[in-house]
Design a protein around this motif. Structure first.
Motif, PDB file in Angstrom:
ATOM      1  N   GLY A  65      61.747  22.370   2.371  1.00  0.00           N
ATOM      2  CA  GLY A  65      62.451  21.119   2.640  1.00  0.00           C
ATOM      3  C   GLY A  65      63.238  21.169   3.936  1.00  0.00           C
ATOM      4  O   GLY A  65      63.222  20.217   4.722  1.00  0.00           O
ATOM      5  N   VAL A  66      63.907  22.295   4.167  1.00  0.00           N
ATOM      6  CA  VAL A  66      64.718  22.445   5.378  1.00  0.00           C
ATOM      7  C   VAL A  66      63.869  22.364   6.640  1.00  0.00           C
ATOM      8  O   VAL A  66      64.287  21.755   7.640  1.00  0.00           O
ATOM      9  N   LYS A  67      62.663  22.931   6.600  1.00  0.00           N
ATOM     10  CA  LYS A  67      61.840  22.912   7.814  1.00  0.00           C
ATOM     11  C   LYS A  67      61.342  21.506   8.143  1.00  0.00           C
ATOM     12  O   LYS A  67      60.947  21.242   9.280  1.00  0.00           O
ATOM     13  N   GLY A  68      61.351  20.612   7.167  1.00  0.00           N
ATOM     14  CA  GLY A  68      61.048  19.212   7.449  1.00  0.00           C
ATOM     15  C   GLY A  68      62.268  18.450   7.916  1.00  0.00           C
ATOM     16  O   GLY A  68      62.194  17.609   8.819  1.00  0.00           O
ATOM     17  N   TRP A  69      63.407  18.784   7.326  1.00  0.00           N
ATOM     18  CA  TRP A  69      64.651  18.076   7.641  1.00  0.00           C
ATOM     19  C   TRP A  69      65.217  18.472   9.001  1.00  0.00           C
ATOM     20  O   TRP A  69      65.659  17.609   9.776  1.00  0.00           O
ATOM     21  N   LEU A  70      65.222  19.764   9.322  1.00  0.00           N
ATOM     22  CA  LEU A  70      65.947  20.262  10.484  1.00  0.00           C
ATOM     23  C   LEU A  70      65.499  19.643  11.812  1.00  0.00           C
ATOM     24  O   LEU A  70      66.358  19.152  12.577  1.00  0.00           O
ATOM     25  N   PRO A  71      64.202  19.637  12.164  1.00  0.00           N
ATOM     26  CA  PRO A  71      63.835  19.078  13.469  1.00  0.00           C
ATOM     27  C   PRO A  71      64.148  17.586  13.586  1.00  0.00           C
ATOM     28  O   PRO A  71      64.552  17.118  14.654  1.00  0.00           O
ATOM     29  N   VAL A  72      63.986  16.857  12.486  1.00  0.00           N
ATOM     30  CA  VAL A  72      64.290  15.424  12.500  1.00  0.00           C
ATOM     31  C   VAL A  72      65.788  15.209  12.682  1.00  0.00           C
ATOM     32  O   VAL A  72      66.218  14.369  13.489  1.00  0.00           O
ATOM     33  N   ALA A  73      66.574  15.979  11.954  1.00  0.00           N
ATOM     34  CA  ALA A  73      68.029  15.851  12.054  1.00  0.00           C
ATOM     35  C   ALA A  73      68.523  16.220  13.447  1.00  0.00           C
ATOM     36  O   ALA A  73      69.399  15.531  14.012  1.00  0.00           O
ATOM     37  N   LEU A  74      67.992  17.283  14.027  1.00  0.00           N
ATOM     38  CA  LEU A  74      68.433  17.714  15.355  1.00  0.00           C
ATOM     39  C   LEU A  74      68.145  16.664  16.414  1.00  0.00           C
ATOM     40  O   LEU A  74      68.989  16.384  17.285  1.00  0.00           O
ATOM     41  N   THR A 116      58.307  19.453   2.150  1.00  0.00           N
ATOM     42  CA  THR A 116      58.492  19.202   3.583  1.00  0.00           C
ATOM     43  C   THR A 116      58.601  17.710   3.862  1.00  0.00           C
ATOM     44  O   THR A 116      59.425  17.272   4.670  1.00  0.00           O
ATOM     45  N   ALA A 117      57.770  16.917   3.196  1.00  0.00           N
ATOM     46  CA  ALA A 117      57.840  15.463   3.363  1.00  0.00           C
ATOM     47  C   ALA A 117      59.196  14.929   2.901  1.00  0.00           C
ATOM     48  O   ALA A 117      59.793  14.066   3.562  1.00  0.00           O
ATOM     49  N   LEU A 118      59.695  15.431   1.781  1.00  0.00           N
ATOM     50  CA  LEU A 118      61.011  15.005   1.305  1.00  0.00           C
ATOM     51  C   LEU A 118      62.094  15.393   2.301  1.00  0.00           C
ATOM     52  O   LEU A 118      63.050  14.639   2.523  1.00  0.00           O
ATOM     53  N   GLY A 119      61.949  16.571   2.913  1.00  0.00           N
ATOM     54  CA  GLY A 119      62.905  16.984   3.933  1.00  0.00           C
ATOM     55  C   GLY A 119      62.880  16.068   5.139  1.00  0.00           C
ATOM     56  O   GLY A 119      63.933  15.715   5.687  1.00  0.00           O
ATOM     57  N   VAL A 120      61.694  15.667   5.558  1.00  0.00           N
ATOM     58  CA  VAL A 120      61.559  14.732   6.679  1.00  0.00           C
ATOM     59  C   VAL A 120      62.238  13.401   6.350  1.00  0.00           C
ATOM     60  O   VAL A 120      62.985  12.847   7.174  1.00  0.00           O
ATOM     61  N   LEU A 121      61.994  12.895   5.148  1.00  0.00           N
ATOM     62  CA  LEU A 121      62.615  11.629   4.737  1.00  0.00           C
ATOM     63  C   LEU A 121      64.132  11.750   4.718  1.00  0.00           C
ATOM     64  O   LEU A 121      64.838  10.827   5.129  1.00  0.00           O
ATOM     65  N   LEU A 122      64.631  12.884   4.280  1.00  0.00           N
ATOM     66  CA  LEU A 122      66.078  13.107   4.275  1.00  0.00           C
ATOM     67  C   LEU A 122      66.632  13.139   5.690  1.00  0.00           C
ATOM     68  O   LEU A 122      67.738  12.664   5.945  1.00  0.00           O
TER      69      LEU A 122
END
Length: 212
Positions: A65-74, A116-122
C-alpha cells in the motif's frame, strides 16, 4: 515552462518503487516459502497469509500500500514548484500500480495490485482511499471473498471520484482516466477469480491451504 524531465523521472521512480514485490521480499526476510510457489502463486498479501504467518501478510499488505501511496503523495506535496500537478499524479499512480503488476526486478511477474491500488487512491485523496478501504472491508466481512471485495472496491472508485467532485475534491480527467485504467487492469488480473466466483469455487477468507 518546466522541463518534461521532472514528470518523466517521477514516473520512472514510481514504477521502480512499484516493482518491489514485497510479498517475495518479506517472505525471504522472514524465512517463509516463496508465495509464487504455493496457493494461488500470486505474490500478494492474501497468498502470503496462506503461509500461516499473519505478521508477514500484514507487513506485505502495508508495504504494498505504501509503495502506491508514497509517490502520489510526494508529487501532491512537493510537485507544483516543478510543474508536476494532476497530470503527473495520474502518471505516477498508474506507474506504481503497473510496477506491482509487471515488476522489472522480478521478471515482470507480479501480483494483482489491490493493496497498491488502494494506496494510490489514498494518495490521490484520503477520503477516496478511505471509502475504497471501507468498501473492501464491508464486502469482505459480509461475503468472505477477498477477490469480490477487491473488485467491488475498485469498480466503485471511479464513481466515487466523480461524485465527490465539487465537494471533497475537484475531479481531473487525467486522474479519472488513471483510476479507471487501474480498475480495468485489476479486473483483468482477477479474471480467474471471477470465473471461480461465478462457479461457486472461489476460496473464502480464512479457508486457504498452507503451503506444503
Amino acid at each position: 515552462m518546466y522541463p518534461i524531465i521532472y514528470p518523466v523521472l517521477a514516473t520512472l521512480a514510481a514504477y521502480l518503487l512499484g516493482s518491489l514485490s514485497f510479498a517475495v521480499i518479506v517472505s525471504r526476510v522472514m524465512g517463509l516459502n516463496d508465495p509464487r510457489t504455493f496457493g494461488s502463486k500470486n505474490p500478494g498479501a492474501t497468498n502470503v497469509l496462506r503461509s500461516g504467518s499473519k505478521p508477514a501478510a500484514i507487513a506485505t499488505l502495508l508495504l504494498d500500500g505504501v509503495k502506491g501511496w508514497l509517490p502520489v503523495a510526494l508529487v501532491g506535496w512537493y510537485g507544483a514548484p516543478y510543474g508536476m500537478e494532476d497530470g503527473t499524479i495520474a502518471l505516477v499512480g498508474l506507474a506504481a500500480f503497473m510496477g506491482h503488476l509487471y515488476p522489472v526486478f522480478f521478471k515482470f511477474v507480479g501480483g494483482k495490485g489491490v493493496a497498491t491500488a488502494l494506496g494510490v487512491l489514498l494518495g490521490i485523496h484520503p477520503i477516496l482511499g478511505l471509502v475504497a478501504m471501507l468498501t473492501w472491508l464491508l464486502v469482505a466481512f459480509v461475503f468472505r471473498f477477498s477477490s469480490l471485495a477487491s473488485l467491488v472496491a475498485v469498480a466503485l472508485a471511479p464513481v466515487v471520484y466523480v461524485l465527490g467532485s465539487g465537494g471533497a475534491w475537484y475531479s481531473e480527467t487525467s486522474v479519472l482516466v488513471s483510476i479507471s485504467v487501474m480498475a480495468a487492469l485489476l479486473f483483468y488480473r482477477h479474471r480467474e477469480n471471477i470465473v471461480r466466483l461465478l462457479n461457486g469455487k472461489e476460496s473464502r477468507l480464512g479457508k486457504g491451504k498452507k503451503p506444503a
